[in-house]
Write an enzyme that holds these catalytic residues in place. Sequence first.
Site, mmCIF file in Angstrom:
data_model
loop_
_atom_site.group_PDB
_atom_site.id
_atom_site.type_symbol
_atom_site.label_atom_id
_atom_site.label_comp_id
_atom_site.label_asym_id
_atom_site.label_seq_id
_atom_site.Cartn_x
_atom_site.Cartn_y
_atom_site.Cartn_z
ATOM 1 N N ASP A 1 0.839 -1.200 0.000
ATOM 2 C CA ASP A 1 0.000 0.000 0.000
ATOM 3 C C ASP A 1 0.874 1.250 0.000
ATOM 4 O O ASP A 1 2.080 1.193 0.312
ATOM 5 C CB ASP A 1 -0.871 -0.035 1.268
ATOM 6 C CG ASP A 1 -2.171 0.742 1.130
ATOM 7 O OD1 ASP A 1 -2.293 1.539 0.186
ATOM 8 O OD2 ASP A 1 -3.055 0.559 1.984
ATOM 9 N N ASP B 1 -10.859 2.056 -3.275
ATOM 10 C CA ASP B 1 -11.458 1.826 -1.963
ATOM 11 C C ASP B 1 -12.975 1.901 -2.040
ATOM 12 O O ASP B 1 -13.665 1.624 -1.065
ATOM 13 C CB ASP B 1 -10.952 2.864 -0.951
ATOM 14 C CG ASP B 1 -9.609 2.463 -0.371
ATOM 15 O OD1 ASP B 1 -9.227 1.286 -0.516
ATOM 16 O OD2 ASP B 1 -8.939 3.321 0.225
HETATM 17 C C1 DGJ Z 1 -5.841 1.886 1.855
HETATM 18 C C2 DGJ Z 1 -6.232 0.670 1.073
HETATM 19 O O1 DGJ Z 1 -6.767 1.043 -0.159
HETATM 20 C C3 DGJ Z 1 -7.200 -0.163 1.884
HETATM 21 O O2 DGJ Z 1 -7.630 -1.262 1.123
HETATM 22 C C4 DGJ Z 1 -6.548 -0.582 3.154
HETATM 23 O O3 DGJ Z 1 -5.502 -1.470 2.885
HETATM 24 C C5 DGJ Z 1 -6.055 0.627 3.934
HETATM 25 N N1 DGJ Z 1 -5.263 1.495 3.108
HETATM 26 C C6 DGJ Z 1 -5.256 0.199 5.126
HETATM 27 O O4 DGJ Z 1 -4.679 1.241 5.781
#
Ligand code: DGJ
Length: 747
Positions: free
Chosen positions: A477, A547
């Site tokens: 990430d 997301d």
């Molecule tokens: C952003 C990601 O897009 C989410 O899926 C998740 O992993 C969060 N970060 C975790 O902090």
Amino acid sequence: MIRFDDKYMTFHMSTPKTSYVSAVVDGSYLGHVYYGPRIDDMDLGYLMKTEYNPFVPSINSREKVRFMEAFPKEYAGAGTGDMRSICFDVRNEDGQAGLQLAYVSHHIFKGKPTLSGLPSTRGDEDSCDTLEILLTDSILSMNVYLYYTVYRDLDVITRSVQIENSGASTLFLTNVMSAMLDLDPTTDMEVITLHGSWARERRIERTKVDYGTFSVESIRGESGPQDNPFMALVTPNTTQTTGQVYAMNLVYSGNFLASVQKEQYGKLRMMMGINPWHFTWKLMRGQTFTAPECVMVFSNEGLGEMTRTLHRLYRHHLIPKQWETAPRPVLVNNWEATEMDFDLDTLLEFAREAKTLGMDMLVMDDGWFGERNDDSTSLGDWFVNEKKLPGGLKALSDKVHEMDLRLGIWIEPEMTNSESELFKAHPDWVYQLPGREPGLWREQLVLDITRPEVFDGVYSQIKKAFETAQIDYVKWDMNRPLCEVGNLVLPPDQQGELMHRYTLAVYRMQEQLLTDFPDILFENCSSGGARFDPGMLYYSPQIWTSDNTDAIERLYIQEGTAICYPLSSMGAHVSACPNGQTRRTVPFDTRAKVAMAGTFGYELDTRNLTEEERSLIPGQIEIFRKVSPVVVDGDYYRLASYNENGIYDSWAVVSRDKSLAYMTYVQVKAEPNKKPIRICMQGLDPDKRYSVRVVDPKPHVFEDRKPEELADVVQTLSGGALTNAGLIVPRLWDDYQALLYEIEEVQ
Ligand code: DGJ
């Protein structure tokens, strides 16, 4: 195929259906002649107006600048008369700009060179040929190598550029675009780009190209969700199946610029490369700089053809080889269900339920390390929080594998928090501008991984943690853009290298991870889909798309993403409703059918499912396992767009031998008393006969038929009928309903 004709000094590159031609004019100037549908003539000099020379500078030097500003070029340097957008600029040690590139030589060879430190599409002696053209500026003692790789069975030409300082003094590169295309279209043109934001990534934008310059870019240190390094110029009549398309896509994950300029005569100059903002590269004697690769596709058969060409290129020549056609595991990820509030027992319960329901893998997201119980701490402390996971990763991994499940894990190696052991020990490891407080985003600071000690300090921790357990999947990430980009190590005249160096360091670390753990399935992610680009696909065959997991919002996001990136690369999960981003409730069945267009998994609490959900999941997984091979290895066709019609969406995947297809139809809005909707298939063999059936129609309520009536109805139609007359989809009661059709060849 690449040919050179020394009579006309012409380079002729051809793919199965396209030709790209350039020529050396006046013994020196490398001009762009043609790009479009395939033509095999070598004598295309008339397009350069060379027949009514003496316009060229060697004969008519009093008008040299006039020539420079109008001549269609392959690669335009700054400061010597070309007044259009410039793709290359250099300063000498005295700070002076101005360069003029002259043709020196060329070399045609089989295969494709790799790019030092950068991801690029792969090719070998059997799949492609490369043309290297050497241009030089004798005053600066600088060599510019232009590379064009032509694929033999794909309508793709990739380009890259290398700059070599062959003189004694230092040069400062201030703009090195990867590709430039001077076009002289016979119609007005439109430009398609992908625009967005967090949770709204990659919406398709289409606008007329007018006089002046239109550009999209990133200066965020990543490709970003706002714009994508993709641009296509299209004729106004362009649809999925008709019209001309000139597309560029940059294999790069940092700051980029993509632009198209309509200049005074109505010609277009399109270019793409590293964003010149905050970019200077000090090139000392004997050193070489390599610009990222730009992929170019021309399609004479609309956007769909461009899409499928890019998908094939990325599937077969970009993503890691072992995932080319490999089925992807069905996973459950705990993020949306628990965020950081979990422990070993919670995860094992998730895992047990997941196994019972037929899933393949548990992914433990953010929150397993340091003291990370919320997003204000611990990034950089890559050791297990034993309070949450007693026995460490090993205990979790052993137990999960005992259940015959695989284990995935989340990391964010590029970041730290001021509340972390790492930052307390090394406050100087973050990007900073002296005297300025580094700005926070999600309470995070960016680590300067361009410095070897920072790179090693972070990576060695992650490696050590992973070595204690069996990790099958990694989600990498990156949750904030870069700013205050300065470091305390590089000299002043190299601070402008930091943005690009950062991207190179990310690539190096991802390469290292794959070298140390070659079997992991690797997924990139950045606050959702902020790093969805070809550069990342070189390392990870899949990328978290957004997301925003609301199935209806996903229709926009997945349509935009799939315009250039393969379906098999789009991370797509079924999540709980009301949805966390939109509060919308969409039927569980529709959520699954939309997620099946990607890698498929569940992002919800498997412990708290309703009875209906629990009963549906095994069937969904069974269907996905049938659809998935066609998603991974077949061709994608966009049949209808909710983005365009505001009512319904439809796409299909068709196996390469055209014997099996899955078509998805989503009725976003129920509309009473309307004419039936017909979906015209694409990609089928018109002469084959196909059986057509609705897969798993149980949860639907049909306005005009009972669901059980549909379950066994098998229509048999020819590919021609399905394509030209189309399929009449039943009207469904209520919004947000989806149908999946299986279309299978009958002998
Ligand atoms: C952003 C990601 O897009 C989410 O899926 C998740 O992993 C969060 N970060 C975790 O902090």
